[in-house]
Design a protein around this motif. Structure first.
Motif, short mmCIF file in Angstrom:
data_model
loop_
_atom_site.label_atom_id
_atom_site.label_comp_id
_atom_site.label_asym_id
_atom_site.label_seq_id
_atom_site.Cartn_x
_atom_site.Cartn_y
_atom_site.Cartn_z
N TYR A 407 0.87 -1.17 0.00
CA TYR A 407 0.00 0.00 0.00
C TYR A 407 0.92 1.24 0.00
O TYR A 407 2.08 1.17 0.38
N GLY A 408 0.36 2.37 -0.40
CA GLY A 408 1.15 3.59 -0.36
C GLY A 408 1.93 3.89 -1.62
O GLY A 408 2.95 4.58 -1.57
N GLN A 409 1.48 3.39 -2.76
CA GLN A 409 2.16 3.70 -4.00
C GLN A 409 1.96 5.18 -4.37
O GLN A 409 0.93 5.79 -4.05
N THR A 410 2.95 5.75 -5.03
CA THR A 410 2.91 7.17 -5.39
C THR A 410 1.95 7.40 -6.56
O THR A 410 2.02 6.70 -7.57
N GLU A 411 1.07 8.38 -6.40
CA GLU A 411 0.17 8.78 -7.47
C GLU A 411 0.73 9.97 -8.25
O GLU A 411 0.55 10.06 -9.48
N LEU A 412 1.41 10.88 -7.54
CA LEU A 412 1.87 12.12 -8.17
C LEU A 412 2.95 12.75 -7.30
O LEU A 412 2.91 12.66 -6.08
N THR A 413 3.93 13.37 -7.95
CA THR A 413 4.97 14.12 -7.25
C THR A 413 5.14 15.47 -7.92
O THR A 413 5.18 15.56 -9.15
N MET A 414 5.24 16.53 -7.08
CA MET A 414 5.42 17.89 -7.59
C MET A 414 6.69 18.49 -6.99
O MET A 414 6.95 18.32 -5.80
N VAL A 415 7.42 19.22 -7.81
CA VAL A 415 8.58 19.99 -7.38
C VAL A 415 8.36 21.45 -7.83
O VAL A 415 8.17 21.70 -9.01
N ASP A 416 8.38 22.34 -6.87
CA ASP A 416 8.11 23.75 -7.16
C ASP A 416 6.81 23.93 -7.95
O ASP A 416 6.73 24.75 -8.86
N GLY A 417 5.82 23.12 -7.57
CA GLY A 417 4.51 23.25 -8.20
C GLY A 417 4.38 22.59 -9.56
O GLY A 417 3.28 22.61 -10.15
N GLN A 418 5.45 21.98 -10.07
CA GLN A 418 5.41 21.32 -11.37
C GLN A 418 5.34 19.80 -11.17
O GLN A 418 6.10 19.24 -10.36
N VAL A 419 4.46 19.15 -11.91
CA VAL A 419 4.33 17.69 -11.82
C VAL A 419 5.56 17.04 -12.47
O VAL A 419 5.85 17.27 -13.64
N VAL A 420 6.29 16.25 -11.69
CA VAL A 420 7.47 15.55 -12.21
C VAL A 420 7.26 14.05 -12.28
O VAL A 420 8.05 13.33 -12.88
N TYR A 421 6.20 13.56 -11.64
CA TYR A 421 5.80 12.16 -11.80
C TYR A 421 4.29 12.10 -11.64
O TYR A 421 3.72 12.74 -10.74
N GLN A 422 3.64 11.32 -12.49
CA GLN A 422 2.21 11.06 -12.35
C GLN A 422 1.96 9.63 -12.80
O GLN A 422 2.43 9.21 -13.85
N LYS A 423 1.25 8.88 -11.96
CA LYS A 423 1.00 7.47 -12.28
C LYS A 423 0.16 7.36 -13.53
O LYS A 423 -0.82 8.08 -13.68
#
Length: 423
Positions: A407-423
């Motif tokens: 459980y706890g897989q990443t759905e989305l990551t943002m750096v300085d408000g910019q999406v750098v990863y999205q499932k």
């Protein structure tokens, strides 16, 4: 640019609370109760998901330049983003090593050009990360060094480590140490019991603990901030605990794999279980957990160490040390420790984000607060999935956790408000 992350669950006083996060030009501008009417150029619906501060990893290996068949800055930072990390600290075992102002400046420029998350760069302690000739600490600090480390190699000479600590203390910089007395561990591959079972040379616990004991006394005398990498032995935990009580300025980290595995898991000659320091006993693993819970161990860092399949397909006696960790750390630890009630979610986020930022004074990292950079990760805590090698962003596939239900897989990551990863 205004972005609204809405309907997510933020951690407030160890409870998940529904809140919206408004981001303007890369900065968190407001944290709002759901349903407030807010104008935004972009809306991200995080309904029911955990919106966490971006994770902070003070120990990764990106292999560029010099070893790009294993990893590049881009693939390594994409892996970090996939794991929910927004700030990472890159170790200096590269070719060339960042041991001069020119080399460090070139490395920082390369990181800035190629990374998708924030990369802070270590400089070495000695020239070319070997021998006893110290680098120019002041010049490297001025050139942007995050801290000083010869990670992968213990400093064998007491005088060299003492002088390094004195120089770092003058600059209020940390000495970050791979602790290993090579006269005790040379040629070793696994901890004692597993080594005997598999038929390889051992790396005894004393090779780690003896050097930590030496360094603690040196740090006390030098007045330095001494940070111990990847603690693995119960004996090391004990002496760091005593040193902290004595007022020595020591901090330390533990890896996910030392929390999740023991040498009992090595039932055959499988190099996916070869790392340095090695996996030790169940008693050692429990001491690491206790060390986190009582504050002896300050943080969790992955020691993300990618290698090629050809290298890791060799027998344990010949394969390189290391496993990848960026993409599996949060989900594995959440599943094995938070879901089982051993850790709270607040504690886990503290060790993976807030505490490393605080210990190393990484400004703006490890928190979601008004005025801070919009570095955040969105995790799915409710739905189970399997760790799949095909989904790794890292070049390195050397993980023993592939196939684990988590459980706890990443759905989305943002750096300085910019999406750098999205499932």
């Amino acid at each position: 640019m205004r972005t609204l992350v809405k309907n997510g669950q933020l951690l407030v006083d160890n409870k998940l609370v529904s809140q919206d996060v408004l981001i303007e030009n890369g900065i968190v501008s407001s944290i709002l109760m759901p349903g407030q009417d807010v104008a935004a150029d972009e809306t991200i619906d995080a309904a029911g998901k955990f919106v966490s501060p971006g994770l902070v990893d003070v120990h990764v290996h990106y292999r560029e330049p010099g070893y790009t068949e294993k990893e590049t800055i881009r693939t390594g930072t994409l892996a970090a983003a996939h794991g929910g990390y927004t700030t990472v600290c890159a170790m200096p075992n590269l070719n060339p090593t960042p041991d001069t102002v020119e080399h460090l400046t070139d490395q920082i420029k390369l990181n800035d050009e190629k990374a998708v998350v924030k990369v802070l760069q270590y400089a070495t302690i000695t020239e070319n990360r070997e021998g006893d000739k110290l680098v120019d600490f002041a010049a490297l600090k001025n050139a942007g060094a995050f801290a000083f480390s010869n990670d992968g190699s213990g400093i064998q000479t007491s005088e060299t480590m003492y002088k390094a600590m004195q120089e770092a203390a003058k600059l209020e910089m940390a000495v970050v140490a791979h602790v290993e007395d090579s006269s005790l561990s040379a040629g070793g591959a696994l901890a004692e019991t597993a080594a005997e079972r598999i038929g390889v040379k051992p790396i005894p616990w004393v090779s780690e603990t003896a050097q930590v004991a030496r360094d603690l006394m040196l740090a006390e005398s030098a007045g330095a901030h001494y940070h111990v990498c990847h603690v693995s032995s119960k004996h090391t935990v004990e002496i760091i605990r005593a040193a902290k009580r004595h007022g020595i300025n020591v901090t330390c980290e533990v890896t996910p794999h030392h929390l999740l595995l023991t040498e009992d898991d090595i039932v055959e000659d499988n190099s996916l279980f070869k790392m340095n320091p090695p996996l030790r006993s169940e008693e050692d693993r429990q001491a690491l957990v206790d060390g986190l819970l009582d504050g002896t161990i300050d943080m969790i860092a992955t020691d993300h160490a990618p290698h090629t399949p050809d290298e890791k397909n060799k027998p344990i006696s010949k394969a390189p040390f290391g496993i990848t960790g960026s993409e599996t750390a949060f989900s594995m630890l959440y599943t094995k420790y938070v879901k089982t009630g051993i850790f709270t979610l607040e504690q886990l986020v503290g060790w993976l984000a807030k505490k490393p930022a605080r210990v190393f004074n990484i400004k703006g990292a490890g928190e979601i607060s008004v005025g801070s950079p919009a570095d955040l990760a969105v995790f799915n805590l409710d739905d189970a999935s399997s760790i799949k090698e095909i989904e790794f962003e890292s070049k390195g596939k050397n993980s023993p956790f592939v196939g684990e239900k988590v459980y706890g897989q990443t759905e989305l990551t943002m750096v300085d408000g910019q999406v750098v990863y999205q499932k």
